[in-house]
Design an enzyme around this catalytic site. Structure first.
Site, PDB file in Angstrom:
ATOM      1  N   SER A 105      35.169  33.897  38.016  1.00 34.38           N
ATOM      2  CA  SER A 105      35.953  34.926  39.491  1.00 34.38           C
ATOM      3  C   SER A 105      36.371  36.454  38.279  1.00 34.38           C
ATOM      4  CB  SER A 105      36.822  34.324  40.069  1.00 34.38           C
ATOM      5  OG  SER A 105      37.729  35.526  40.815  1.00 34.38           O
ATOM      6  N   ASP A 119      33.404  33.365  48.435  1.00 37.08           N
ATOM      7  CA  ASP A 119      33.680  33.163  47.131  1.00 37.08           C
ATOM      8  C   ASP A 119      35.232  33.004  47.155  1.00 37.08           C
ATOM      9  OD1 ASP A 119      31.102  34.235  46.548  1.00 37.08           O
ATOM     10  OD2 ASP A 119      31.619  34.667  44.092  1.00 37.08           O
ATOM     11  N   CYS A 156      31.639  41.013  50.087  1.00 34.28           N
ATOM     12  CA  CYS A 156      31.916  40.188  49.595  1.00 34.28           C
ATOM     13  C   CYS A 156      31.414  40.560  48.333  1.00 34.28           C
ATOM     14  CB  CYS A 156      32.125  38.368  50.246  1.00 34.28           C
ATOM     15  SG  CYS A 156      32.880  37.177  48.954  1.00 34.28           S
TER      16      CYS A 156
END
Length: 560
Positions: free
Chosen positions: A474, A84, A125
């Site tokens: 995010s 990401d 992740c």
């Protein structure tokens, strides 16, 4: 090892008709004795492309050793990851959320083809954890998730820095607030080695959720990646799975509605990422638990935010680990009556039994406050509704002094157009930025907006403007932002009808997202609106756009 533990793999290895199967397994190292043992699939998301996953090959090997010592036979196989952080801010981010589905599909495919008796998934992740959990739900065999662990903080000019520091430095440098030399120093020191992004961003949010769900060993969520404890964690996971097979405990016995409520409470206490809502909804759909957006507000009302963790706070997961970790926080929450202690876990014990053995948070620590003196008295993640989000939207208010705004819309049909406007100083204090056609279908892929939100923070506008989108944020994002707007613009949600200057209200207290337009005006604009063509006509994103459901259903592609 008793043959009855080979509940699935016996069809692969037993009897004269399976001699060809055994012949091929002998070629990869199986012995006569191994054919009597339960077969364990070890799904490793190792990859050199990101610090989150670069060390997972070593952890998977330790898992395999633990399986062997406990009497099983393990096989490591690989699946994919998308970084990401590296994909952020450009077209590569369109592939991040779809990677969750590919991870789930690939683990399901290999594990079912090989008829494994149990599965251990090893990930790092952001999309690794929900993707792995979704697969384990589908398989419903004894399963454990192993988190790769958190990265250590970087050090720059005597201060701790991390990946969000460099994203914010982009805005500071553009705004003339730091020199090029300072800018480069932050870049060079933000990520010192292996491990997932260090704050309470999406990876650590989801590792926390997985431990609170009962699907990882106690203490796993907050251990640093580069530590002997994490290596030992991997070894113990291998051993624990064999015990889980003996007891025949599967995800359906662990992932109950009460387990999801435990995950929500723990994530809220630590100030986790908005992505937790999307991913917990998806995992719940896969296991058949009736979890809805409304449950997050219901549970959140009695879920105080008590941990001073980044991005809204001061500390990293490494700091929390030093004073007792996620399991120390869970022990405290259980003592305060905020968790369901009777939920089963992958240890074969209940949550309460696990936490009884955990040390309390260190005396004198300043990272976790009491529920009587919280950072915020209720959940830092809230679900908003209104005429701009009739199905729902998600806001994160942790660390904010101001949690409401009414202002004129500045409308952009992509993240890229908005980022350019910010860098050209076209956003003013009091604006409400609208980024649309970035939803699951419209993006496709529901891009995260860290480049945009970090640039706003870097320019000093983090709490001076609002931002709404049908895309995502995010876990490193902070500011007055609302995402996951449903219905999305591509499906004709009212966000598609907005124009520059429309007055938009974001009110996280009353949980309202509203535009000051009459129903008649919205109907008029809808008649003038045309659905755009899909951006991709072939390949994985075209397939994803045709299958993906609304964010209110976790943006899953499984045909449930």
């Amino acid at each position: 090892m008793s043959e009855n533990l080979k509940r699935r793999s016996s069809m692969l290895t037993d009897g004269d008709n399976r001699a060809p199967n055994r012949a091929m397994l002998r070629a990869v190292g199986f012995t006569d004795e191994d054919f009597k043992k339960p077969m364990i699939g070890i799904a490793s998301l190792w990859a050199e492309i990101t610090p989150c996953n670069v060390h997972l090959d070593k952890l998977a090997t330790r898992v395999k050793e633990g399986v062997r010592v406990a009497g099983g036979i393990g096989q490591i196989y690989g699946t994919i990851t998308v970084s990401d952080g590296i994909s952020m801010g450009h077209d590569g981010m369109r592939y991040s959320l779809p990677s969750r589905e590919v991870i789930a599909d690939s683990i399901e495919l290999v594990s079912n083809a090989m008829r494994y008796d149990g599965v251990i998934a090893v990930g790092g992740c952001d999309k690794n954890m929900p993707g792995c959990l979704m697969a384990l739900c589908r398989l419903d065999v004894p399963s454990i998730f192993l988190y790769g662990g958190s990265i250590m903080p970087g050090t720059c000019d005597g201060l701790d820095v991390d990946i969000v520091s460099i994203f914010e430095a982009v805005g500071k440098f553009n705004g003339g607030k730091i020199s090029r030399e300072e800018f480069i120093r932050v870049e060079q020191n933000a990520c010192p080695g292996a491990g997932s992004c260090g704050g309470m961003y999406t990876a650590n949010t989801m590792s926390t959720a997985v431990e609170a769900l009962g699907m990882s060993l106690p203490g796993s969520a907050s251990m640093p990646a580069v530590s002997s404890r994490k290596n030992n964690d991997a070894f113990e996971v291998g051993k624990a799975l064999i015990e889980l097979i003996k007891k025949n405990i599967t995800p359906k016995q662990i992932l109950t509605k009460k387990a999801f409520e435990n995950a929500i409470v723990t994530v809220m206490a630590l100030g986790g990422s908005t992505n937790a809502i999307l991913h917990l909804l998806a995992i719940a759909k896969e296991i058949g638990v009736d979890l809805k957006l409304e449950d997050f507000n219901r549970v959140g009302k009695n879920s105080p935010h008590i941990a001073d963790l980044k991005p809204g706070g001061k500390y990293a997961m490494y700091d929390l680990d030093k004073v007792g970790g996620v399991h120390g926080v869970m022990k405290y929450l259980l003592e305060k009556g905020l968790l369901h202690g009777d939920c089963m876990t992958v240890t074969g014990k209940t949550l309460a039994e696990n936490l009884k053995e955990v040390l309390p948070l260190a005396k004198g620590q300043t990272i976790v406050r009491t529920v009587e003196d919280p950072i915020f008295p209720s959940a830092p993640l809230v679900v908003l509704k209104g005429n701009l989000a009739t199905e729902g939207a998600v806001a994160k208010i942790s660390g904010l002094k101001k949690i409401d705004i009414t202002g004129p819309a500045k409308v952009y049909d992509s993240e890229d157009d908005c980022f350019a406007a910010i860098m050209d100083n076209k956003i003013q204090k009091g604006d409400v930025i609208v980024i649309r056609y970035e939803g699951p279908k419209g993006g496709p892929g529901m891009r995260e907006m860290l480049a945009v939100t970090a640039a706003l923070v870097g320019k000093g506008l983090g709490e001076e403007v609002g931002l709404i989108t049908d895309g995502r944020f995010s876990g490193g994002t902070h500011g007055l932002v609302v995402g996951h707007i449903s219905p999305e613009a591509f499906d004709g949600g009212n966000i598609a009808l907005l124009r520059n200057g429309d007055m938009i209200t974001i009110d996280s207290r009353t949980q309202i997202l509203h535009v000051e337009l009459s129903d008649e005006e919205l109907t008029k604009r809808r008649k003038e609106w045309k659905q755009p063509e899909m951006r991709f006509k072939s390949g994985v994103l075209a397939k994803y756009a045709k299958l993906v459901q609304s964010a209110t259903n976790g943006a899953i592609t499984n045909l449930l």
